[in-house]
Scaffold this active site. Structure first.
Site, PDB file in Angstrom:
ATOM      1  N   GLU A  19      36.857  31.901  40.836  1.00 45.28           N
ATOM      2  CA  GLU A  19      36.900  32.733  39.630  1.00 45.28           C
ATOM      3  C   GLU A  19      37.991  32.207  38.711  1.00 45.28           C
ATOM      4  O   GLU A  19      39.066  31.842  39.178  1.00 45.28           O
ATOM      5  CB  GLU A  19      37.245  34.167  40.038  1.00 45.28           C
ATOM      6  CG  GLU A  19      37.396  35.141  38.895  1.00 45.28           C
ATOM      7  CD  GLU A  19      37.907  36.491  39.381  1.00 45.28           C
ATOM      8  OE1 GLU A  19      39.107  36.623  39.677  1.00 45.28           O
ATOM      9  OE2 GLU A  19      37.102  37.424  39.479  1.00 45.28           O
ATOM     10  N   THR A  50      36.103  35.742  34.210  1.00 45.66           N
ATOM     11  CA  THR A  50      36.392  37.169  34.005  1.00 45.66           C
ATOM     12  C   THR A  50      36.280  37.551  32.523  1.00 45.66           C
ATOM     13  O   THR A  50      36.370  36.698  31.643  1.00 45.66           O
ATOM     14  CB  THR A  50      37.811  37.522  34.499  1.00 45.66           C
ATOM     15  OG1 THR A  50      38.734  36.631  33.865  1.00 45.66           O
ATOM     16  CG2 THR A  50      37.924  37.369  35.995  1.00 45.66           C
ATOM     17  N   GLN A 248      53.540  40.137  44.998  1.00 48.51           N
ATOM     18  CA  GLN A 248      52.138  40.550  45.191  1.00 48.51           C
ATOM     19  C   GLN A 248      51.967  41.486  46.388  1.00 48.51           C
ATOM     20  O   GLN A 248      51.033  42.275  46.440  1.00 48.51           O
ATOM     21  CB  GLN A 248      51.246  39.314  45.383  1.00 48.51           C
ATOM     22  CG  GLN A 248      51.039  38.541  44.094  1.00 48.51           C
ATOM     23  CD  GLN A 248      50.298  37.239  44.325  1.00 48.51           C
ATOM     24  OE1 GLN A 248      50.234  36.732  45.446  1.00 48.51           O
ATOM     25  NE2 GLN A 248      49.762  36.682  43.262  1.00 48.51           N
TER      26      GLN A 248
END
Ligand code: FAD
Length: 307
Positions: A19, A50, A248
């Protein structure tokens, strides 16, 4: 251009895909070509692109007042898909298309653009609420849930446009994928509720699923079993995202409503810097991938490289 389904059907081994995000406004597309050139050696099946809707930002004026501005920070999804398709003919593209910010007529216009560009694989999504909103608000005459978008796309495949007085209308040939969440969508009260609507999206004509990322394969295996139990037969493509920064570890569960296994958290917390974190994240993703390949997934989809 082959559909994703054809590529899945004809695969000799597990496929690999990735992606990408459109570059930030003001940046150029070369960074995307560079990464594709590197990944192309591994013969990826497709890349998804996206879609980023508009956001509200506040700009400080000379008099210290704040001015509200609506901006799209990462425009260009459709153009990037077309450019990649043109430059890398063996790499299928899947632009994401969202409900948020679109009326049904604007969606139809976007779909006509995609059809004329011969971009036939799409990922149909609702999109998240804008940062200033508590919940998702569709546009006037826009779609509230992704299933409505799937239905609109499938209608175009049958030549049914919004203006039902059009005669002999061109039929599109979109292959539509939808999103799913092995650890359930954040707004769903439970997984069964979410799966009920996933089944409806498939019944409406979606032909493949790409999942939210996850770090515990057991959750994915359970999710696939539940899907198969309720009659969802389409390919389910797992989303993977190697952890690359310490931050993260707390951000991902919060934003994406997913758990990170304690073992991975502990390994990351022991790291002295993000270079070490990246190594741990990649190793974890490799182990996940090996197990997923053994499980028989059709494709491994790696999420989000920022440019
Ligand atoms: P939906 O399928 O509409 O579901 C949303 C929620 O509503 C779920 O809780 C579902 O259970 C529930 N629901 C569905 N139908 C009904 C119904 N008829 N009645 C009541 N409840 C219902 N966002 C972007 O903005 N751009 C992107 O490019 C993007 N790419 C993504 C790629 C992947 C692989 C994934 C997993 C997500 C992506 N997202 C993207 C995020 C996605 O838009 C959000 O997660 C969004 O909140 C939900 O989208 P959806 O299509 O799953 O929504």
């Amino acid at each position: 251009m082959k559909t994703i389904l054809e590529k899945i059907k004809n695969r000799k081994k597990t496929l690999f895909s990735f992606e990408i995000l459109p570059p930030l406004r003001g940046r150029n597309i070369n960074s995307i070509y560079k990464i594709i050139n590197t990944l192309n050696d591994f013969n990826p099946a497709f890349c998804s692109i996206t879609y980023h809707r508009e956001e509200i930002v506040y700009k400080k004026l000379d008099n210290d007042f704040l001015q509200e501005k609506i901006v799209r920070k990462r425009p260009g999804t459709v153009a990037i898909a077309a450019a990649i398709q043109n430059k890398f003919p063996n790499l299928s593209v899947i632009p994401h298309i969202i409900c948020g910010g679109f009326s049904d007529e604007e969606t139809e216009n976007a779909l006509i653009d995609l059809h004329f560009l011969e971009i036939n694989n799409l990922l149909a999504l609702r999109g998240d609420s804008m940062k200033c909103e508590n919940s998702f608000n569709p546009e006037k005459n826009g779609h509230k849930y992704s299933i409505e978008l799937v239905k609109q796309i499938i209608n175009l495949n049958k030549g049914k446009y919004l203006d039902n007085e059009l005669e002999n209308s061109e039929k599109t040939n979109f292959s539509v994928g939808v999103a799913a969440y092995p650890e359930k969508h954040s707004e769903a009260p439970n997984l069964d509720f979410d799966l009920k609507f996933l089944r409806k999206k498939i019944d409406a004509g979606a032909s493949f699923i790409i999942t939210q990322m996850f770090y515990d394969n057991k959750k994915f295996f359970y999710f696939v079993k539940k899907c198969r139990d309720i009659g969802i037969k389409v390919p389910i493509i797992p989303g993977l995202k190697p952890i690359s920064t310490k931050k993260q570890i707390s951000i991902i569960p919060h934003i994406f409503n997913i758990d990170i296994p304690e073992k991975l958290v502990n390994q990351v917390l022991k790291c002295k810097n993000n270079k070490e974190v990246r190594k741990i994240g990649i190793n974890w993703a490799i182990e996940q991938s090996k197990e997923l390949i053994d499980f028989g997934v059709p494709d491994l989809h790696f999420c989000k490289k920022n440019f």
